[in-house]
Design an enzyme around this catalytic site. Sequence first.
Site, PDB file in Angstrom:
ATOM      1  N   LYS A 200       0.793  -1.198   0.126  1.00  0.00           N
ATOM      2  CA  LYS A 200      -0.014   0.010   0.038  1.00  0.00           C
ATOM      3  C   LYS A 200       0.946   1.221   0.065  1.00  0.00           C
ATOM      4  CE  LYS A 200      -3.438   2.397   2.559  1.00  0.00           C
ATOM      5  NZ  LYS A 200      -4.431   2.166   3.599  1.00  0.00           N
ATOM      6  N   LYS A 254      -2.300  -1.324  -4.059  1.00  0.00           N
ATOM      7  CA  LYS A 254      -2.998  -0.114  -3.856  1.00  0.00           C
ATOM      8  C   LYS A 254      -2.068   0.870  -3.819  1.00  0.00           C
ATOM      9  CE  LYS A 254      -6.436   1.703  -0.351  1.00  0.00           C
ATOM     10  NZ  LYS A 254      -6.992   1.465   0.868  1.00  0.00           N
TER      11      LYS A 254
HETATM   12  C1  PBG Z   1      -6.672   3.490   5.248  1.00  0.00           C
HETATM   13  C2  PBG Z   1      -7.146   3.647   3.913  1.00  0.00           C
HETATM   14  C3  PBG Z   1      -6.855   4.445   2.902  1.00  0.00           C
HETATM   15  C4  PBG Z   1      -8.031   3.895   1.884  1.00  0.00           C
HETATM   16  C5  PBG Z   1      -8.927   3.010   2.697  1.00  0.00           C
HETATM   17  N1  PBG Z   1      -8.414   2.644   3.773  1.00  0.00           N
HETATM   18  C6  PBG Z   1      -6.085   5.324   2.417  1.00  0.00           C
HETATM   19  C7  PBG Z   1      -5.534   6.143   3.651  1.00  0.00           C
HETATM   20  O1  PBG Z   1      -6.251   6.807   4.074  1.00  0.00           O
HETATM   21  O2  PBG Z   1      -4.219   6.131   3.841  1.00  0.00           O
HETATM   22  C8  PBG Z   1      -8.062   4.441   0.651  1.00  0.00           C
HETATM   23  C9  PBG Z   1      -8.946   4.153  -0.287  1.00  0.00           C
HETATM   24  C10 PBG Z   1      -9.437   4.962  -1.443  1.00  0.00           C
HETATM   25  O3  PBG Z   1      -8.647   5.961  -1.678  1.00  0.00           O
HETATM   26  O4  PBG Z   1     -10.108   4.515  -2.251  1.00  0.00           O
HETATM   27  N2  PBG Z   1      -6.822   2.528   6.281  1.00  0.00           N
END
Ligand code: PBG
Length: 332
Positions: A200, A254
């Site tokens: 991620k 991601k």
């Molecule tokens: C964090 C989380 C994020 C997303 C899902 N869970 C990113 C973040 O804030 O660091 C992002 C998903 C998206 O942008 O669609 N646990």
Amino acid sequence: MITSIFPFTRPRRLRQNHQIRSLVRENTLSVDDLILPMFVIEGENISEDITTMPNVKRYSVDLLVAKAMELYELGIKAIALFPIVSDELKSELCEESYNEQNLICRTIRALKEKIPHMLVIADVALDPYNINGHDGLTVNGEILNDETIDILCKQALSCAKAGADILAPSDMMDGRIIAIREILEGNDFSHVAIVSYSAKYCSSFYGPFRDAVGSGSALKGDKKTYQMDPANAKEALREIALDIEESADAIIIKPGIAYLDIVSQAKENFNVPIFSYQVSGEYAMIKFASQHKAIDHDQAMLESLLAFKRAGADCILTYFAEDVAKILKEQK
Ligand code: PBG
């Protein structure tokens, strides 16, 4: 005899009509590959717009369940849940994250009661519950890796008890997969799968998501000490290898489009299923560009998702899941 040169070889022969193109097509999109991320909010009969994510809503539990029933009818078999947690419930120790009566646990139970076969993916991370918006516990701005894992394990267990089919740790702490697996095995949840956000990245494409859940305004600083550096690829393969060793059943990469090189390398190097997440910023780019008539909405949506398949993703988390499912149904 040389036959492999022009005019004997003409790649256009296999492109001359719809029929022949579909015969030789290498990749297709299927509703079986789609997972819809959904936002849940407290209250009843609530359906709120999200300014930076046109057509995506925050639903109260009742409406989310009703929507999920429609989705299931359309053939979508999996949803990923994200809560909007009210400020009073956010704290430094993130206690609400493992409260068995929290919004996520209540949503999972309500879903399982009405549509038991819909796969429910629960995110494991502290950011919705953290007063400072981080995915881990902090002291003086420093992330406490190992202490965070203890809370993540409690959160995972609460979600499993509520009936989650899949837990998706998205926090990027080191060592959390094995710890969560052990807790699940020790509590009769050996059937609950862990799909780990192994790679991620620390990405600007999460902006609209943070608007949607309200973690953006809460966030102090950035997430660079735990989310990955966008400059790195080999490190992603190391992260994936570690999570598989720690018993992750499948992995997530991601964001999506900007990181498809990682998907394709992961496909070559590992045998676990690969999920990819077309995140909020990617969704917003297609939405806003098409609203301004710069690109065609449906074409761009389908083309972007096909790219995930071509790169080797087995399934895709996308806010377009419902739109795509409808188009695929019409095409049948
Ligand atoms: C964090 C989380 C994020 C997303 C899902 N869970 C990113 C973040 O804030 O660091 C992002 C998903 C998206 O942008 O669609 N646990």
